[in-house]
Design an enzyme around this catalytic site. Structure first.
Site, PDB file in Angstrom:
ATOM      1  N   GLU A  86     -13.602 -70.221 -42.000  1.00  0.00           N
ATOM      2  CA  GLU A  86     -14.391 -69.589 -43.061  1.00  0.00           C
ATOM      3  C   GLU A  86     -13.669 -68.372 -43.644  1.00  0.00           C
ATOM      4  O   GLU A  86     -14.037 -67.887 -44.719  1.00  0.00           O
ATOM      5  CB  GLU A  86     -15.759 -69.179 -42.536  1.00  0.00           C
ATOM      6  CG  GLU A  86     -16.698 -70.338 -42.246  1.00  0.00           C
ATOM      7  CD  GLU A  86     -17.229 -71.007 -43.511  1.00  0.00           C
ATOM      8  OE1 GLU A  86     -17.372 -70.330 -44.535  1.00  0.00           O
ATOM      9  OE2 GLU A  86     -17.491 -72.228 -43.453  1.00  0.00           O
ATOM     10  N   THR A 127     -12.061 -68.193 -37.427  1.00  0.00           N
ATOM     11  CA  THR A 127     -12.723 -69.299 -38.134  1.00  0.00           C
ATOM     12  C   THR A 127     -12.033 -69.646 -39.440  1.00  0.00           C
ATOM     13  O   THR A 127     -11.435 -68.780 -40.103  1.00  0.00           O
ATOM     14  CB  THR A 127     -14.182 -68.930 -38.435  1.00  0.00           C
ATOM     15  OG1 THR A 127     -14.779 -69.935 -39.263  1.00  0.00           O
ATOM     16  CG2 THR A 127     -14.282 -67.604 -39.172  1.00  0.00           C
ATOM     17  N   LYS A 156     -16.027 -62.002 -39.515  1.00  0.00           N
ATOM     18  CA  LYS A 156     -14.909 -62.592 -38.782  1.00  0.00           C
ATOM     19  C   LYS A 156     -13.566 -62.056 -39.275  1.00  0.00           C
ATOM     20  O   LYS A 156     -12.594 -61.994 -38.508  1.00  0.00           O
ATOM     21  CB  LYS A 156     -14.946 -64.113 -38.908  1.00  0.00           C
ATOM     22  CG  LYS A 156     -15.945 -64.798 -37.992  1.00  0.00           C
ATOM     23  CD  LYS A 156     -15.550 -64.668 -36.526  1.00  0.00           C
ATOM     24  CE  LYS A 156     -16.406 -65.519 -35.612  1.00  0.00           C
ATOM     25  NZ  LYS A 156     -16.014 -65.396 -34.195  1.00  0.00           N
ATOM     26  N   ARG A 216     -23.312 -79.486 -30.159  1.00  0.00           N
ATOM     27  CA  ARG A 216     -23.397 -78.644 -31.343  1.00  0.00           C
ATOM     28  C   ARG A 216     -24.847 -78.248 -31.591  1.00  0.00           C
ATOM     29  O   ARG A 216     -25.772 -79.030 -31.364  1.00  0.00           O
ATOM     30  CB  ARG A 216     -22.857 -79.409 -32.539  1.00  0.00           C
ATOM     31  CG  ARG A 216     -22.615 -78.579 -33.800  1.00  0.00           C
ATOM     32  CD  ARG A 216     -21.706 -77.431 -33.580  1.00  0.00           C
ATOM     33  NE  ARG A 216     -20.849 -77.145 -34.724  1.00  0.00           N
ATOM     34  CZ  ARG A 216     -20.325 -75.955 -34.971  1.00  0.00           C
ATOM     35  NH1 ARG A 216     -20.586 -74.915 -34.187  1.00  0.00           N
ATOM     36  NH2 ARG A 216     -19.511 -75.773 -36.002  1.00  0.00           N
TER      37      ARG A 216
END
Length: 382
Positions: free
Chosen positions: A154, A152, A181, A212
């Protein structure tokens, strides 16, 4: 439309086989009931794969995104579901041994950043440690299959001076989700280097679709607007309107996942659109699909968005939606994926917003965006 596949779009008949062909590619997908898992399952089935998905048992069915596959001729011929939980290592060991996949796509996770602050320990287990359990199950069972790990953007933490972020950008996660992650990323690299396993990380920037989850900001926006049009709610409330994200279409990104596992050597790749937009821009683009233009007033928590024509309040800011640690700026550089995989996105930002707004308006009101605009125009002419 490609983003709303139905049974009619799947092959009408598939001859049942009692034994697998020796060259049959077999994919195991965790998180198959999610947005990415459903698109990936469709993609692999169309390529002739035998697809196995892991699902958790719920008292209420959670298969809406793959129901069209379950009801198709693929089911129990090329498409199989198994009850499992990626936090259960013994379960993973058994399933990997029984299925004998040639490719594993690990998409399962507690994937909502905001929620990860509420359930940090569970997020660490389901999003981080479960990756280790799956990798170990593959290694113990021979380690010969190819493995894709859903990573990700992030990981980067949105530090402005690092943008655009690429495979060489330093990591700085700012949430329990991002930290979990980060562990998944490095344990995937570790198993590649320690055991010579074919493992890849796909560092995917935000990718959206009509499938989504409703608690993600893009879908929250389009769904709220559809409900405003239907008269079911008065306005849309959001958090940080200045947050910038690199938004692409999930259907494009699953092809990138697959391409990573078709290479001669494993590696890690960023998938992104190479452009970034604020939450505010997404709101404006979504309303614009209905010929509604937003006039903004105020800043920060006092910012409000009004219909420029009628003056009606349509958008405001709720401080409760701010995260404890904000990720301000995500902008991906996917040059490596474009160069080495030959991957590129097909749906641009406007196309993505249009697709999502169309799907939610149809679902809530039964009208297309074009039908709504025509209705609005006729009303204004009276």
């Amino acid at each position: 439309m490609a983003w709303l596949k139905t049974k009619a779009m799947l092959p009408p008949k598939i001859k049942k086989e009692k034994r697998r062909h020796t060259m049959q590619k077999i994919a195991l997908i965790t998180g198959i009931t999610g947005q990415d898992g459903s698109y990936l399952a469709e993609f692999l089935l169309e390529k002739g794969y035998e697809v196995h998905g892991l699902i958790r048992r719920h008292s209420i069915a959670n298969t809406s995104r793959i129901d069209h596959i379950i009801k198709s001729d693929y089911n129990k011929v090329k498409f199989f579901l198994h009850f499992a939980d990626t936090t259960d290592s013994s379960n993973l060991m058994r399933l990997v041994a029984e299925i004998r996949p040639t490719e594993v796509y690990n998409l399962a996770a507690q994937s909502h950043v905001g929620v990860s602050f509420e359930v940090p320990e569970y997020t660490a287990e389901a999003t981080g440690v479960s990756t280790l359990k799956l990798l170990e199950a593959i290694r113990v069972n021979g380690g010969s299959c190819r493995y894709y790990q859903a990573s990700t953007s992030e990981l980067f933490g949105g530090i402005p001076e690092t943008a655009p972020q690429s495979e060489t950008t330093p990591f700085y996660p700012k949430s329990p989700y991002g930290a979990a992650k980060l562990y998944s990323y490095w344990i995937t690299v570790n198993y590649r280097e320690s055991y010579n396993m074919f493992t890849c990380n796909g560092i995917l920037f935000n990718h959206e679709s009509p499938r989504r989850g409703e608690n993600f900001v893009t879908r929250k926006i389009t769904l709220a607007i559809a409900n405003i049009i239907a008269g079911r709610r008065e306005k849309l409330s959001l958090g940080n309107m200045n947050a910038k994200r690199d938004w692409g279409f999930a259907g494009d990104y699953v092809e990138g996942m697959w391409l990573m596992l078709q290479q001669d050597k494993p590696g890690d790749y960023v998938l992104a659109t190479n452009e970034t937009h604020t939450v505010r821009e997404f709101v404006e683009a979504a309303f614009a699909e209905l010929d509604i233009h937003i006039r903004w007033e105020g800043t920060g928590v006092n910012e409000k968005g009004y219909d420029a024509e009628s003056g009606r309040l349509l958008v405001d800011v709720n401080p409760e939606f701010y995260r404890p640690a904000e990720v301000e700026f995500l902008w991906g550089n996917c040059e490596k994926a474009e160069r080495e995989l030959g991957w590129k996105r097909n749906i641009d930002f406007k196309g993505l917003v249009s697709m999502m707004m169309e799907a939610d308006l149809q679902e809530i009101t039964g009208m297309s965006c074009k039908e709504y605009k025509n209705k609005k125009q006729k009303k204004n002419e009276k």
